[in-house]
Design a protein around this motif. Structure first.
Motif, mmCIF file in Angstrom:
data_model
loop_
_atom_site.group_PDB
_atom_site.id
_atom_site.type_symbol
_atom_site.label_atom_id
_atom_site.label_comp_id
_atom_site.label_asym_id
_atom_site.label_seq_id
_atom_site.Cartn_x
_atom_site.Cartn_y
_atom_site.Cartn_z
ATOM 1 N N ARG A 238 78.425 46.613 -105.145
ATOM 2 C CA ARG A 238 78.754 45.992 -103.860
ATOM 3 C C ARG A 238 79.825 46.821 -103.160
ATOM 4 N N ARG B 256 73.668 47.637 -104.415
ATOM 5 C CA ARG B 256 72.768 46.506 -104.187
ATOM 6 C C ARG B 256 73.126 45.786 -102.884
ATOM 7 N N SER B 257 74.408 45.826 -102.540
ATOM 8 C CA SER B 257 74.869 45.161 -101.326
ATOM 9 C C SER B 257 75.815 46.096 -100.582
ATOM 10 N N LYS C 114 78.116 46.352 -96.855
ATOM 11 C CA LYS C 114 78.607 45.634 -95.677
ATOM 12 C C LYS C 114 79.628 46.495 -94.960
ATOM 13 N N GLU D 147 69.649 45.516 -101.763
ATOM 14 C CA GLU D 147 69.090 44.178 -101.604
ATOM 15 C C GLU D 147 69.600 43.489 -100.336
ATOM 16 N N GLN D 148 70.862 43.744 -99.989
ATOM 17 C CA GLN D 148 71.474 43.093 -98.827
ATOM 18 C C GLN D 148 72.204 44.132 -97.986
ATOM 19 N N THR E 236 74.537 44.390 -94.362
ATOM 20 C CA THR E 236 75.224 43.706 -93.274
ATOM 21 C C THR E 236 75.976 44.725 -92.430
#
Length: 348
Positions: free
Chosen positions: A170, A197-198, A200, A233-234, A236
């Protein structure tokens, strides 16, 4: 005696470290007049309090050196999620020789214009002033900036920091990029060494501010790095400006010919110059995508209309209403408005 900004103290043996943590001096007094100390608290409460201290201390590892009990309790917390909130913390983390653990999360927050500085001549002059022994608080701040420049700038330092987190899952960035920054191409080099995986990236300003933290050139180099993230996966992104005039290439190019088999969620907020065509192409190119949220996202400047679901469907008007591609747009796309204007622009 070690003093903490949470108004508690812990008495340590005389031979233990008494390094000051740079927090306030008052002790907490109970209603009966007694002083509250760490010895009276459960270990779970102590760990919670000290975890807060890790976020505000300029060199968090210093807290671990105060006492072996603190080291044992906090070392896994400190190394599992790297939180950097200043240029000082970024610089000293880059200079860390070894981490006791493999961080799974990495956060970098640099408020305001703290990274908007360039110019080697000024950096060298600042270093000379610091080395001459005439350094005050302002000079020390400039000295850190000079050190950052000596290590290749913000984005090169970010790369060095991420190299210490090879299995990070992350990543969260809260910082501005600037059109005047000649080092923006280094964003790709900094981010293509990881496979999170993430991810932002948001602006560090308050949520009600409308600003472009990710300028168009930074957006281009960011998406070049995203191409290689097969575990993503994510995603932002907020406070982002895509290149103008609008083009579908930047947003869709990272996904059209590159595999993102597990990408489920994309959130784009406070974004400008996003075309409905690129949104439709994005949905079609990512078969695993379950939710695409566009929050305060505009097809041109912020004074124009927000993108709505109907705008995206209109790009597929050549298809029948029962076509699976149209159904997929209706299923995946969410267009929302969070900020409301007082005057002008799209107020709905």
């Amino acid at each position: 005696m070690v003093k903490l900004g949470i108004t508690l103290t812990w008495s340590l043996p005389d031979h233990a470290s008494t390094e000051r943590l740079g927090l306030c001096d008052d002790m907490t007094r109970l209603p009966n007049g007694d002083q509250m100390s760490f010895q009276t608290l459960p270990i779970e409460v102590i760990i919670s309090i000290l975890t807060l201290s890790l976020d505000v201390h300029p060199i968090p590892s210093n807290i671990l050196r105060v006492h072996s009990t603190w080291n044992k309790a906090l070392a896994p917390i400190l190394t599992s999620h790297i939180r950097l909130g200043s240029l000082t913390q970024l610089y000293f983390f880059v200079k860390t020789s070894k981490l006791h653990g493999k961080p799974k999360a990495f956060s970098l927050r640099l408020p305001g214009g703290s990274i908007h500085f360039t110019g080697r001549a000024r950096a060298e002059a600042t270093l000379a002033a610091f080395n001459s022994g005439h350094a005050e608080e302002k000079a020390e701040s400039d000295w850190i900036k000079a050190k950052i420049i000596d290590n290749g700038g913000i984005w090169a330092c970010l790369r060095l920091a991420l190299l210490k987190c090879p299995v990070v899952e992350r990543i969260s960035l809260q910082l501005h990029s600037f059109l005047s920054d000649p080092d923006l191409p280094k964003i790709t080099n900094a981010l293509n060494i990881v496979n999170p995986r993430s991810f932002k990236w948001t602006g560090p300003d308050p949520g009600h501010h409308i600003s472009a933290a990710i300028v168009p050139k930074a957006t281009e180099h960011l998406f070049r790095a995203i191409k290689s993230w097969t575990k993503l996966e994510q995603l932002t992104l907020t406070n982002v400006s895509f290149p103008s005039p609008p083009s579908i290439c930047v947003l869709t190019g990272a996904f059209a010919f590159h595999s993102h088999p597990v990408l489920r969620e994309i959130h784009i907020g406070q974004a400008v110059f996003v075309t409905p065509e690129s949104v439709a192409a994005l949905i079609m190119n990512i078969s695993s995508l379950e939710t695409l949220t566009l929050e305060d996202t505009y097809s041109a400047s912020i004074w124009e209309a927000r993108i709505r679901q109907g705008n995206v469907l209109a790009t597929l008007k050549y298809l029948n209403d029962d076509d699976e591609r149209k159904k997929r747009v209706n299923q995946v796309l969410r267009c929302t408005a969070r900020l409301e204007r007082i005057i002008g622009g799209d107020r709905g």
